[in-house]
Design a protein around this motif. Structure first.
Motif, PDB file in Angstrom:
ATOM      1  N   HIS A  34       0.842  -1.198   0.000  1.00 23.73           N
ATOM      2  CA  HIS A  34       0.000   0.000   0.000  1.00 23.73           C
ATOM      3  C   HIS A  34       0.874   1.244   0.000  1.00 23.73           C
ATOM      4  O   HIS A  34       1.978   1.236   0.544  1.00 23.73           O
ATOM      5  CB  HIS A  34      -0.878   0.042   1.260  1.00 23.73           C
ATOM      6  N   MET A  35       0.346   2.330  -0.563  1.00 22.85           N
ATOM      7  CA  MET A  35       1.039   3.612  -0.539  1.00 22.85           C
ATOM      8  C   MET A  35       0.552   4.408   0.678  1.00 22.85           C
ATOM      9  O   MET A  35      -0.646   4.418   0.984  1.00 22.85           O
ATOM     10  CB  MET A  35       0.744   4.399  -1.818  1.00 22.85           C
ATOM     11  N   VAL A  36       1.503   5.062   1.352  1.00 24.69           N
ATOM     12  CA  VAL A  36       1.212   5.838   2.554  1.00 24.69           C
ATOM     13  C   VAL A  36       1.790   7.235   2.374  1.00 24.69           C
ATOM     14  O   VAL A  36       2.891   7.400   1.847  1.00 24.69           O
ATOM     15  CB  VAL A  36       1.827   5.154   3.797  1.00 24.69           C
ATOM     16  N   ARG A  37       1.031   8.236   2.810  1.00 28.77           N
ATOM     17  CA  ARG A  37       1.506   9.628   2.764  1.00 28.77           C
ATOM     18  C   ARG A  37       2.332   9.926   4.016  1.00 28.77           C
ATOM     19  O   ARG A  37       1.879   9.664   5.126  1.00 28.77           O
ATOM     20  CB  ARG A  37       0.327  10.591   2.735  1.00 28.77           C
ATOM     21  N   GLY A  38       3.488  10.504   3.809  1.00 32.32           N
ATOM     22  CA  GLY A  38       4.307  10.978   4.918  1.00 32.32           C
ATOM     23  C   GLY A  38       4.480   9.977   6.040  1.00 32.32           C
ATOM     24  O   GLY A  38       4.851   8.834   5.816  1.00 32.32           O
ATOM     25  N   GLU A  39       4.181  10.404   7.253  1.00 32.01           N
ATOM     26  CA  GLU A  39       4.359   9.570   8.446  1.00 32.01           C
ATOM     27  C   GLU A  39       3.046   8.939   8.918  1.00 32.01           C
ATOM     28  O   GLU A  39       2.974   8.435  10.031  1.00 32.01           O
ATOM     29  CB  GLU A  39       4.953  10.414   9.580  1.00 32.01           C
ATOM     30  N   GLU A  40       2.023   8.968   8.099  1.00 33.86           N
ATOM     31  CA  GLU A  40       0.737   8.402   8.490  1.00 33.86           C
ATOM     32  C   GLU A  40       0.838   6.884   8.669  1.00 33.86           C
ATOM     33  O   GLU A  40       1.669   6.236   8.073  1.00 33.86           O
ATOM     34  CB  GLU A  40      -0.331   8.717   7.440  1.00 33.86           C
ATOM     35  N   GLN A  41      -0.041   6.324   9.482  1.00 34.85           N
ATOM     36  CA  GLN A  41      -0.119   4.872   9.673  1.00 34.85           C
ATOM     37  C   GLN A  41      -1.187   4.267   8.775  1.00 34.85           C
ATOM     38  O   GLN A  41      -1.244   3.062   8.614  1.00 34.85           O
ATOM     39  CB  GLN A  41      -0.450   4.538  11.125  1.00 34.85           C
ATOM     40  N   ARG A  42      -2.043   5.093   8.214  1.00 38.15           N
ATOM     41  CA  ARG A  42      -3.140   4.617   7.372  1.00 38.15           C
ATOM     42  C   ARG A  42      -2.741   4.771   5.907  1.00 38.15           C
ATOM     43  O   ARG A  42      -2.197   5.787   5.500  1.00 38.15           O
ATOM     44  CB  ARG A  42      -4.393   5.425   7.665  1.00 38.15           C
ATOM     45  N   SER A  43      -3.051   3.752   5.121  1.00 32.34           N
ATOM     46  CA  SER A  43      -2.737   3.805   3.691  1.00 32.34           C
ATOM     47  C   SER A  43      -3.676   4.768   2.970  1.00 32.34           C
ATOM     48  O   SER A  43      -4.702   5.190   3.519  1.00 32.34           O
ATOM     49  CB  SER A  43      -2.861   2.414   3.076  1.00 32.34           C
ATOM     50  N   MET A  44      -3.348   5.086   1.750  1.00 30.60           N
ATOM     51  CA  MET A  44      -4.162   6.006   0.968  1.00 30.60           C
ATOM     52  C   MET A  44      -5.558   5.443   0.696  1.00 30.60           C
ATOM     53  O   MET A  44      -6.508   6.190   0.529  1.00 30.60           O
ATOM     54  CB  MET A  44      -3.449   6.376  -0.325  1.00 30.60           C
ATOM     55  N   CYS A  45      -5.697   4.114   0.689  1.00 31.91           N
ATOM     56  CA  CYS A  45      -7.006   3.488   0.476  1.00 31.91           C
ATOM     57  C   CYS A  45      -7.804   3.383   1.772  1.00 31.91           C
ATOM     58  O   CYS A  45      -8.957   2.962   1.754  1.00 31.91           O
ATOM     59  CB  CYS A  45      -6.857   2.113  -0.169  1.00 31.91           C
ATOM     60  N   GLY A  46      -7.199   3.744   2.907  1.00 33.54           N
ATOM     61  CA  GLY A  46      -7.906   3.746   4.174  1.00 33.54           C
ATOM     62  C   GLY A  46      -7.595   2.604   5.118  1.00 33.54           C
ATOM     63  O   GLY A  46      -8.123   2.555   6.222  1.00 33.54           O
TER      64      GLY A  46
END
Length: 68
Positions: A20-32
């Motif tokens: 999955h692709m993740v933005r920055g330091e987030e723990q949630r993927s772009m798909c949620g």
């Protein structure tokens, strides 16, 4: 914005389900999806290569809309 690729494993904890692709330091993927802390990661430039397969279709579509 910096992105990175994070692995989602099957419930057995060993087998890769998909990347999955993740933005920055987030723990949630772009798909949620909420991804496990400490999961395997790849740099965003691995997107589209054999090392990042299978890849989440939704994350890939959203990523393409965010990067030049």
């Amino acid at each position: 914005m910096r992105h990175h690729i994070v692995a989602e494993k099957l419930p057995d904890g060993e087998t890769l389900k998909e990347w999955h692709m993740v933005r920055g330091e987030e723990q949630r993927s772009m798909c949620g999806r909420d991804l496990a802390e400490g999961a395997a990661e790849l740099p965003d430039d691995a997107w589209g290569t054999d090392s990042a397969r299978p890849f989440c279709h939704t994350c890939g579509a959203l990523y393409l809309r965010e990067v030049p």
